[in-house]
Design an enzyme around this catalytic site. Sequence first.
Site, short mmCIF file in Angstrom:
data_model
loop_
_atom_site.label_atom_id
_atom_site.label_comp_id
_atom_site.label_asym_id
_atom_site.label_seq_id
_atom_site.Cartn_x
_atom_site.Cartn_y
_atom_site.Cartn_z
N GLY A 1 0.02 14.78 -3.65
CA GLY A 1 -1.44 14.84 -3.60
C GLY A 1 -2.01 13.65 -4.35
O GLY A 1 -1.26 12.92 -5.02
N ASN B 1 -5.11 -10.49 -3.88
CA ASN B 1 -4.94 -9.85 -2.57
C ASN B 1 -4.52 -8.39 -2.74
O ASN B 1 -4.71 -7.57 -1.86
CB ASN B 1 -3.92 -10.60 -1.69
CG ASN B 1 -2.64 -10.96 -2.42
OD1 ASN B 1 -2.53 -10.80 -3.62
ND2 ASN B 1 -1.67 -11.47 -1.69
N GLN C 1 1.97 -6.01 -3.02
CA GLN C 1 2.36 -6.04 -1.60
C GLN C 1 3.72 -5.31 -1.43
O GLN C 1 4.00 -4.40 -2.20
CB GLN C 1 2.42 -7.47 -1.05
CG GLN C 1 1.06 -8.16 -0.96
CD GLN C 1 0.64 -8.82 -2.24
OE1 GLN C 1 1.39 -9.53 -2.85
NE2 GLN C 1 -0.60 -8.62 -2.65
N ASP D 1 0.81 -1.22 0.00
CA ASP D 1 0.00 0.00 0.00
C ASP D 1 0.85 1.27 0.00
O ASP D 1 0.46 2.29 0.57
CB ASP D 1 -0.97 0.03 1.21
CG ASP D 1 -1.80 -1.24 1.28
OD1 ASP D 1 -2.29 -1.67 0.22
OD2 ASP D 1 -1.92 -1.80 2.38
N ARG E 1 -6.25 0.62 7.82
CA ARG E 1 -4.83 0.24 7.93
C ARG E 1 -4.25 0.76 9.23
O ARG E 1 -4.64 1.83 9.70
CB ARG E 1 -4.05 0.85 6.75
CG ARG E 1 -4.49 0.27 5.42
CD ARG E 1 -3.71 0.88 4.25
NE ARG E 1 -4.23 0.37 2.98
CZ ARG E 1 -4.41 1.08 1.89
NH1 ARG E 1 -4.09 2.36 1.86
NH2 ARG E 1 -4.89 0.54 0.80
N THR F 1 -9.95 -5.21 1.01
CA THR F 1 -10.85 -5.66 2.09
C THR F 1 -11.58 -4.50 2.77
O THR F 1 -12.49 -4.73 3.56
CB THR F 1 -10.05 -6.41 3.17
OG1 THR F 1 -9.04 -5.51 3.67
CG2 THR F 1 -9.37 -7.64 2.62
P1 IMP Z 1 -2.63 -12.86 2.08
O1 IMP Z 1 -1.71 -12.32 1.05
O2 IMP Z 1 -4.08 -12.62 1.76
O3 IMP Z 1 -2.36 -14.29 2.42
O4 IMP Z 1 -2.38 -12.04 3.44
C1 IMP Z 1 -1.15 -12.14 4.15
C2 IMP Z 1 -0.78 -10.79 4.74
O5 IMP Z 1 -0.44 -9.89 3.70
C3 IMP Z 1 -1.90 -10.10 5.53
O6 IMP Z 1 -1.33 -9.38 6.60
C4 IMP Z 1 -2.50 -9.14 4.53
O7 IMP Z 1 -3.13 -8.04 5.14
C5 IMP Z 1 -1.25 -8.72 3.78
N1 IMP Z 1 -1.53 -8.25 2.42
C6 IMP Z 1 -1.82 -9.01 1.34
N2 IMP Z 1 -1.99 -8.24 0.25
C7 IMP Z 1 -1.78 -6.98 0.64
C8 IMP Z 1 -1.77 -5.72 -0.05
O8 IMP Z 1 -1.99 -5.63 -1.26
N3 IMP Z 1 -1.50 -4.62 0.70
C9 IMP Z 1 -1.21 -4.70 2.02
N4 IMP Z 1 -1.20 -5.85 2.71
C10 IMP Z 1 -1.47 -6.98 2.02
#
Ligand code: IMP
Length: 431
Positions: A420, A40, A229, A15, A310, A306
């Site tokens: 911004g 994800n 990620q 993020d 955060r 989700t």
């Molecule tokens: P998973 O990837 O869904 O198995 O989640 C494993 C960990 O990675 C969790 O703490 C999620 O919140 C985090 N996570 C997965 N995808 C993201 C993303 O795109 N941004 C931030 N955190 C992520």
Amino acid sequence: MKHAVQALIGAQWGDEGKGRVVDALAKEIDVIVRYQGGANAGHTVIVEGKKYVFHLLPSGILYPNRLCVIGNGVVMDPGQLIKEIEELDPSPDSIGTRLVVSNAAHVVMPYHKKLDFLSEMSRQKSSYGAIGTTGRGIGPCYVDKYNRMGIRAEDLTEPELLERKLRMNIEEKNTVLEKLYGAEALKFDELYEEALEWGCFLKPFIGDSSAEIDEALRDGRNVLFEGAQGTLLDVDHGTYPYVTSSNCVAGGCCTGGALGPARFDRVIGVVKAYCTRVGEGPFPTEDLSSVGETLRRNGAEFGATTGRPRRCGWLDMVALKYSVMVNGFDSLALTKLDVLSGMDEIKVCVSYEMDGYSVTRFPTSAHLMENVTPVYETFASWKEDISGCREFGALPQAARDYIQYIEKTSGVGIGLIGVGPGREDTIFRDF
Ligand code: IMP
């Protein structure tokens, strides 16, 4: 052309605003590759007033003539991908040959999401605790990949092979579902029909992504590998076990995107001006006071996938220096600097204290990290609205000092500064 092959990597816990940096670069990029993770991830792009939310498609798909690649290292949820293709345009044909899904990308099946959910519930009840996953089936899908029983994109178009693989998986999953979790068994017919339908839809897009990337480079086109990620969520180099199940670091581009390391000529790290984390796990600089709340509100820090709020806190230089080390960043992009405008002061973690010792090396194992206390240096803030600044020199002195401190301490220059939310709210400095 300045850079033929670049990688863009999240330097923190995801993020960081990678989407906006890709967006800023995309006009000069011909091929955009996703190389790890799956649905994800999530980013929102607004173009001409229309909002698009992508979890799998690289956002470059919104630019005409860009080739977008979903690499072999990605775990692909076909239902989600089809939805994104359909939302993009009522006729998927209009994407034509601009999207390639690697034949070797693994398929996230409905049972992976079910197992993700059940495993989290069960860990929640244990002394170990849940990971706080996104529930998108990522971990269980990678488990099948490494256990050599996964279903790959190419299998969706081979009915007979698909049947055999699916039967093997269902037999195994049903044992786990029924015996371990007391859950309902899966039905082969329903899953098989659905998987065949996905195969029919996706067939025109499934191909040899590594050959496509190589061909593009031979044709003189340039390529950007877009990380999902972030480094501290990497399965090997992050805060294990509170990580995702793929290699988010720059090295992941080679295996998940199928290109040798010598062919990369720039690695860009994306860093948010403060830190955020979603899900469980250590976060030394997390601020649980009103300061964290202010960062969350001003930075609109809610998950794109989700919707979860955060966790927010100050920039952690111990973590950033670690990230520079494991990725070998050539350049940094600093995002959301404007969110710090108007804070009473800005704090930066410069080291940790652990058992009475000063620690400057990032301890990646979660149980060690739970015991560290951040040591801060405090910086003056600025009151001005900086969103109109388009040059480094136009920023308030305090903002320039903050940027220069990050550059000096990390040893990497900051080439792009986000001031911004808009596409134009960007300062470019030799990027
Ligand atoms: P998973 O990837 O869904 O198995 O989640 C494993 C960990 O990675 C969790 O703490 C999620 O919140 C985090 N996570 C997965 N995808 C993201 C993303 O795109 N941004 C931030 N955190 C992520």
